[in-house]
Design a protein around this motif. Structure first.
Motif, PDB file in Angstrom:
ATOM      1  N   LEU A   1      -3.162  -0.274  12.206  1.00 53.81           N
ATOM      2  CA  LEU A   1      -2.825   1.116  12.512  1.00 53.81           C
ATOM      3  C   LEU A   1      -1.541   1.545  11.805  1.00 53.81           C
ATOM      4  CD1 LEU A   1      -3.696   1.234  16.334  1.00 53.81           C
ATOM      5  CD2 LEU A   1      -5.040   2.112  14.411  1.00 53.81           C
ATOM      6  N   ALA A   2      -0.589   0.624  11.702  1.00 50.26           N
ATOM      7  CA  ALA A   2       0.633   0.941  10.970  1.00 50.26           C
ATOM      8  C   ALA A   2       0.335   1.155   9.483  1.00 50.26           C
ATOM      9  CB  ALA A   2       1.654  -0.177  11.152  1.00 50.26           C
ATOM     10  N   PHE A   3      -0.603   0.365   8.962  1.00 48.93           N
ATOM     11  CA  PHE A   3      -1.007   0.546   7.558  1.00 48.93           C
ATOM     12  C   PHE A   3      -1.634   1.920   7.351  1.00 48.93           C
ATOM     13  CE2 PHE A   3      -4.783   0.344   4.807  1.00 48.93           C
ATOM     14  CZ  PHE A   3      -4.171   0.205   3.570  1.00 48.93           C
ATOM     15  N   LEU A   4      -2.522   2.319   8.254  1.00 52.42           N
ATOM     16  CA  LEU A   4      -3.139   3.637   8.137  1.00 52.42           C
ATOM     17  C   LEU A   4      -2.092   4.749   8.225  1.00 52.42           C
ATOM     18  CD1 LEU A   4      -6.400   3.269  10.278  1.00 52.42           C
ATOM     19  CD2 LEU A   4      -6.167   3.189   7.796  1.00 52.42           C
TER      20      LEU A   4
ATOM     21  N   THR B   1       0.895   9.131   5.650  1.00 56.76           N
ATOM     22  CA  THR B   1       2.182   9.810   5.481  1.00 56.76           C
ATOM     23  C   THR B   1       2.774   9.609   4.096  1.00 56.76           C
ATOM     24  OG1 THR B   1       3.327   7.889   6.408  1.00 56.76           O
ATOM     25  CG2 THR B   1       2.671   9.646   7.940  1.00 56.76           C
ATOM     26  N   GLY B   2       2.189   8.716   3.285  1.00 57.96           N
ATOM     27  CA  GLY B   2       2.716   8.467   1.946  1.00 57.96           C
ATOM     28  C   GLY B   2       3.914   7.543   1.925  1.00 57.96           C
ATOM     29  N   ASP B   3       4.093   6.768   2.980  1.00 53.57           N
ATOM     30  CA  ASP B   3       5.242   5.874   3.079  1.00 53.57           C
ATOM     31  C   ASP B   3       4.878   4.497   2.504  1.00 53.57           C
ATOM     32  OD1 ASP B   3       7.665   4.765   3.662  1.00 53.57           O
ATOM     33  OD2 ASP B   3       7.247   4.479   5.810  1.00 53.57           O
ATOM     34  N   TYR B   4       4.571   4.442   1.212  1.00 52.19           N
ATOM     35  CA  TYR B   4       4.269   3.178   0.539  1.00 52.19           C
ATOM     36  C   TYR B   4       4.807   3.251  -0.885  1.00 52.19           C
ATOM     37  CZ  TYR B   4       0.316   5.928  -1.208  1.00 52.19           C
ATOM     38  OH  TYR B   4      -0.458   6.900  -1.777  1.00 52.19           O
ATOM     39  N   VAL B   5       4.900   2.079  -1.525  1.00 48.58           N
ATOM     40  CA  VAL B   5       5.561   1.958  -2.818  1.00 48.58           C
ATOM     41  C   VAL B   5       4.535   1.649  -3.896  1.00 48.58           C
ATOM     42  CG1 VAL B   5       7.305   0.708  -4.155  1.00 48.58           C
ATOM     43  CG2 VAL B   5       7.679   1.152  -1.716  1.00 48.58           C
ATOM     44  N   VAL B   6       4.609   2.379  -4.997  1.00 51.79           N
ATOM     45  CA  VAL B   6       3.831   2.117  -6.206  1.00 51.79           C
ATOM     46  C   VAL B   6       4.816   2.049  -7.369  1.00 51.79           C
ATOM     47  CG1 VAL B   6       2.032   2.963  -7.748  1.00 51.79           C
ATOM     48  CG2 VAL B   6       1.803   3.300  -5.292  1.00 51.79           C
ATOM     49  N   ASP B   7       4.759   0.961  -8.144  1.00 48.03           N
ATOM     50  CA  ASP B   7       5.748   0.810  -9.204  1.00 48.03           C
ATOM     51  C   ASP B   7       5.400   1.683 -10.409  1.00 48.03           C
ATOM     52  OD1 ASP B   7       3.706  -0.466 -10.536  1.00 48.03           O
ATOM     53  OD2 ASP B   7       4.650  -2.433 -10.571  1.00 48.03           O
ATOM     54  N   GLU B   8       6.187   1.569 -11.451  1.00 45.74           N
ATOM     55  CA  GLU B   8       6.029   2.438 -12.614  1.00 45.74           C
ATOM     56  C   GLU B   8       4.745   2.174 -13.398  1.00 45.74           C
ATOM     57  OE1 GLU B   8       9.022   1.647 -15.536  1.00 45.74           O
ATOM     58  OE2 GLU B   8       9.319  -0.403 -14.804  1.00 45.74           O
ATOM     59  N   TYR B   9       4.090   1.027 -13.141  1.00 46.39           N
ATOM     60  CA  TYR B   9       2.832   0.715 -13.824  1.00 46.39           C
ATOM     61  C   TYR B   9       1.609   1.125 -13.001  1.00 46.39           C
ATOM     62  CZ  TYR B   9       6.161  -2.278 -16.271  1.00 46.39           C
ATOM     63  OH  TYR B   9       7.251  -2.746 -16.953  1.00 46.39           O
ATOM     64  N   GLY B  10       1.847   1.614 -11.793  1.00 46.41           N
ATOM     65  CA  GLY B  10       0.746   1.999 -10.910  1.00 46.41           C
ATOM     66  C   GLY B  10       0.314   0.911  -9.961  1.00 46.41           C
ATOM     67  N   PHE B  11       1.069  -0.187  -9.879  1.00 44.45           N
ATOM     68  CA  PHE B  11       0.701  -1.319  -9.025  1.00 44.45           C
ATOM     69  C   PHE B  11       1.004  -1.003  -7.567  1.00 44.45           C
ATOM     70  CE2 PHE B  11       2.215  -5.519  -7.219  1.00 44.45           C
ATOM     71  CZ  PHE B  11       0.950  -5.966  -6.914  1.00 44.45           C
TER      72      PHE B  11
END
Length: 410
Positions: free
Chosen positions: A144-147, A152-162
């Motif tokens: 549920l925390a992952f969802l 909410t967009g509270d996740y990290v994507v690096d400069e390569y899209g990973f």
């Protein structure tokens, strides 16, 4: 109003005369309570009727007026859609039965209504235990925390899209049962992979379809906890859906600039120098390494000073035995080759299921590059020697693993 002749329907007798003030005798006859008896008005005296004599009905002689009128033929009801009561005079329509009042839908008739709340909770707990195991509560809380984070967009994507979270929870989780149950991958030498800092994993390439790259990603993560960042050909990123998934899974374009930047950032990078020549070679040339290109991966390792870890993969050559190719169609579609295997395209989509061969992955001793002088990457002979050293290490390991393997599927 003028007088009108009124002929009672369904009766026998003479036409009556109407004055408009009171009904005629024939009409009064119809209104009588007793059939066959004429109703009398208050100011009218009842007609005197002679007493009935036995046998009078049989001996009765009709009067001239009655004889002049033919008996009316029995009428049949016309099909008007109305039902009549049996035995009732023609035209008498029974009263329409009262229609039941519109009732609201009984909600209590639903099988879901009336189930106690405790039963709902017990069913939910049972389903959660089946899905997440005995420790379902923390697992469900993390899910549920992952969802919530994804919404909410509270996740990290690096400069390569990973996207590390998506890769761990979905990609690796989907590849793990295939690696463990279908190919039964055995990993050796995982301790040769550095636990931190940048490193370059160099592997042989085989299998007609690059399944070996996906299995390597899952094996490295499960044995070291580190994400492997593969370098892919530009064809991979031109495919609409595959390209986006590859980016999220950590792949990036196989160019020296991106490779050097990730190695300096401490990433674990993987490269397959054989390219399409490795996965597209015929089955008769299996486990014979193709040319390793110009040694660009060695130049990137020399410039960043990271170790090179050779990887030998045995078992991937047998999942899609390549017995033919259609080069004309491949050029038309813009792909390196169109494979023909013993099962594809003969069996259609079923021929795309890989054979369950037994896999062996062995990571060799790292080749150190930090001992070379600065600018060693600009020396072509040094780059060639290091490239040949890595290639020979992988080839010799392949021969040794093939000698140890008793069967393709065991």
């Amino acid at each position: 109003m003028a007088d009108a002749d009124i002929i009672p329907i369904g009766t026998r007798g003479k036409p009556g005369r109407g004055t408009g003030k009171r009904p005629s005798a024939a009409a009064r006859d119809l209104a009588g309570k007793q059939p066959g008896k004429r109703a009398t008005q208050p100011d009218e005296q009842p007609d005197e009727q002679p007493a009935e004599q036995p046998g009078a009905e049989a001996d009765a002689v009709p009067t001239p007026d009655e004889a002049a009128v033919e008996p009316a033929a029995p009428r049949t009801a016309e099909p008007t859609g109305e039902q009549t009561v049996p035995g009732a005079p023609f035209g008498v329509v029974p009263e329409e039965p009262a229609r039941p009042a519109a009732t609201t839908r009984d909600r209590s008739a639903s099988p879901l209504v009336g189930i106690p709340t405790a039963d709902w909770l017990a069913a939910f707990q049972h389903a959660a235990r089946e899905l997440f195991g005995d420790a379902w509560e923390p697992q469900l809380a993390r899910f549920l925390a992952f969802l919530r984070r994804r919404v909410t967009g509270d996740y990290v994507v690096d400069e390569y899209g990973f996207d590390a979270e998506i890769t761990t929870r979905f990609f690796i989780a989907a590849l793990r049962p295939i690696a463990d149950k279908w190919f039964r991958i055995e990993v050796r030498g995982a301790e040769n992979i550095p636990s931190e800092g940048g490193a370059l994993v160099v592997s042989n390439h085989s299998g007609t379809i690059p399944v070996d790259g996906l299995m390597t990603l899952a094996a490295v993560y499960d044995h070291t906890g580190r994400h492997l960042r593969p370098l892919g050909a530009d064809l991979v990123f031109r495919i609409p859906v595959v390209g986006a998934m590859a980016r999220k899974g950590g792949a990036t374009l196989a160019c020296n600039e991106d490779a050097e930047r990730m190695l300096r950032d401490g990433e674990l990078v993987a490269v397959w120098p054989e390219g399409f020549k490795g996965i597209g070679k015929p089955f008769s040339e299996r486990y014979k390494l193709q040319r390793f290109g110009r040694g660009g991966f060695v130049s990137a390792a020399l410039r960043t000073g990271v170790p090179i870890v050779p990887l030998s993969v045995v078992g991937a050559e047998e999942i899609y035995p390549l017995v033919g190719n259609i080069p004309a169609l491949a050029r038309l579609l813009g792909v390196p080759y169109i494979p023909i295997t013993p099962f594809f395209p003969l069996l259609g989509p079923l021929g795309l299921v890989p054979l369950p061969s037994k896999w062996l992955l062995e990571f060799g001793e790292p080749v150190r590059t930090d001992e070379y002088e600065e600018g060693a990457a600009e020396d072509p002979m040094l780059v060639f020697n290091v490239t040949d050293q890595v290639r020979e290490s992988i080839q010799q390991t392949l021969y040794r693993l093939l000698m140890q393997r008793q069967s393709v599927f065991k």
